[in-house]
Write an enzyme that holds these catalytic residues in place. Sequence first.
Site, short mmCIF file in Angstrom:
data_model
loop_
_atom_site.label_atom_id
_atom_site.label_comp_id
_atom_site.label_asym_id
_atom_site.label_seq_id
_atom_site.Cartn_x
_atom_site.Cartn_y
_atom_site.Cartn_z
CG HIS A 138 -72.43 44.29 -25.02
ND1 HIS A 138 -72.62 43.02 -24.52
CD2 HIS A 138 -72.65 44.21 -26.36
CE1 HIS A 138 -72.92 42.20 -25.52
NE2 HIS A 138 -72.95 42.90 -26.65
CE LYS A 142 -76.49 44.28 -24.72
NZ LYS A 142 -77.58 44.45 -25.68
P1 NAD Z 1 -79.56 53.48 -29.64
O1 NAD Z 1 -79.88 53.89 -28.24
O2 NAD Z 1 -78.44 54.14 -30.36
O3 NAD Z 1 -80.89 53.66 -30.54
C1 NAD Z 1 -82.19 53.36 -30.08
C2 NAD Z 1 -83.14 54.28 -30.81
O4 NAD Z 1 -84.50 53.96 -30.48
C3 NAD Z 1 -82.95 55.78 -30.43
O5 NAD Z 1 -82.68 56.54 -31.59
C4 NAD Z 1 -84.28 56.14 -29.81
O6 NAD Z 1 -84.65 57.50 -30.06
C5 NAD Z 1 -85.22 55.18 -30.52
N1 NAD Z 1 -86.54 55.11 -29.90
C6 NAD Z 1 -86.90 55.38 -28.62
N2 NAD Z 1 -88.23 55.29 -28.47
C7 NAD Z 1 -88.74 54.96 -29.69
C8 NAD Z 1 -90.06 54.72 -30.19
N3 NAD Z 1 -91.12 54.78 -29.39
N4 NAD Z 1 -90.20 54.39 -31.50
C9 NAD Z 1 -89.14 54.32 -32.33
N5 NAD Z 1 -87.86 54.55 -31.92
C10 NAD Z 1 -87.66 54.85 -30.62
O7 NAD Z 1 -79.36 51.89 -29.56
P2 NAD Z 1 -78.66 50.92 -30.65
O8 NAD Z 1 -77.23 50.74 -30.30
O9 NAD Z 1 -79.04 51.34 -32.02
O10 NAD Z 1 -79.35 49.52 -30.25
C11 NAD Z 1 -80.74 49.36 -30.34
C12 NAD Z 1 -81.13 47.96 -29.86
O11 NAD Z 1 -80.54 46.96 -30.69
C13 NAD Z 1 -80.71 47.59 -28.43
O12 NAD Z 1 -81.74 46.81 -27.83
C14 NAD Z 1 -79.46 46.74 -28.63
O13 NAD Z 1 -79.25 45.83 -27.57
C15 NAD Z 1 -79.84 46.02 -29.90
N6 NAD Z 1 -78.72 45.53 -30.73
C16 NAD Z 1 -78.93 44.35 -31.36
C17 NAD Z 1 -77.99 43.86 -32.25
C18 NAD Z 1 -78.31 42.60 -33.01
O14 NAD Z 1 -77.44 42.13 -33.78
N7 NAD Z 1 -79.50 42.00 -32.85
C19 NAD Z 1 -76.81 44.58 -32.47
C20 NAD Z 1 -76.62 45.80 -31.82
C21 NAD Z 1 -77.60 46.27 -30.95
#
Ligand code: NAD
Length: 231
Positions: A138, A142
């Site tokens: 990844h 991540k």
């Molecule tokens: P990212 O870092 O771009 O976004 C995470 C967001 O969470 C940020 O905007 C951050 O400000 C916010 N955040 C932090 N503290 C918070 C709080 N207390 N309340 C609300 N929001 C808060 O990450 P991303 O790429 O969007 O990925 C997010 C998650 O999703 C990761 O855990 C990743 O592994 C997972 N993911 C899952 C899939 C899936 O298909 N299930 C796909 C992609 C990513």
Amino acid sequence: MKLLLVGHGKMGRLVESLAPEFGFHVAGVIDPHSTRHGGGPDAAEWNGVDVAVDFTQPDVVRENAPVLARRGINLVIGTTGWHRDERAVREAVDAGGVGAVVAPNFSTGVVLFEAMVAHAAALMAPQQEFGAFVHEAHHAAKKDAPSGTGLLLKRAMEQAGFERHIDVSSTRAGFIPGVHTVGFDGPAETITLTHTARDRTGFARGALAAAKWVVGRRGWFTMKDVLGLNS
Ligand code: NAD
């Protein structure tokens, strides 16, 4: 139908842009680090929201998800690496009488890949000379490793009867959206099965399909339920 975005990062913004295609109106955002932040999970703003889609960080799910579930808002949780808090979230989902779809990977291809990997593991289990591995790669940002999907694949192989050690390894570099390889290695040959995500829209579309499906349901579900593979 009204959708609440919990997390407005890379995935949250993608879900927002695709939401109208799935018949959703975005009611607002919970993300204290975003200019769009509309309040915490108990804000009156979210009255009447049908479903919340959480793409945040491993330590954040327990802050928001139980509060939202207890007030009757269905959940779709894509965040990975938070499973030590699963019991508290499940209890809230029961108490709130709502539905939750929880999946470390929302892409249709990965759900089907898991079924293929389980079948391969069952075939390879009696072949004592073959070892097995899961490798995932990844992007550098991540936070969790191994990926939730990597662990899911390992569990699927074990549940299919592969009892020998399965080596799990990770690469974090550049901008890779997600590559998962399962391998079986014998004395003179190797079998590999690989799933490659080319971009993140597959995850966002899967999460929105899950959001549409979960409204009106009660209980704890995975993407297998959404795709009808458990029926
Ligand atoms: P990212 O870092 O771009 O976004 C995470 C967001 O969470 C940020 O905007 C951050 O400000 C916010 N955040 C932090 N503290 C918070 C709080 N207390 N309340 C609300 N929001 C808060 O990450 P991303 O790429 O969007 O990925 C997010 C998650 O999703 C990761 O855990 C990743 O592994 C997972 N993911 C899952 C899939 C899936 O298909 N299930 C796909 C992609 C990513």
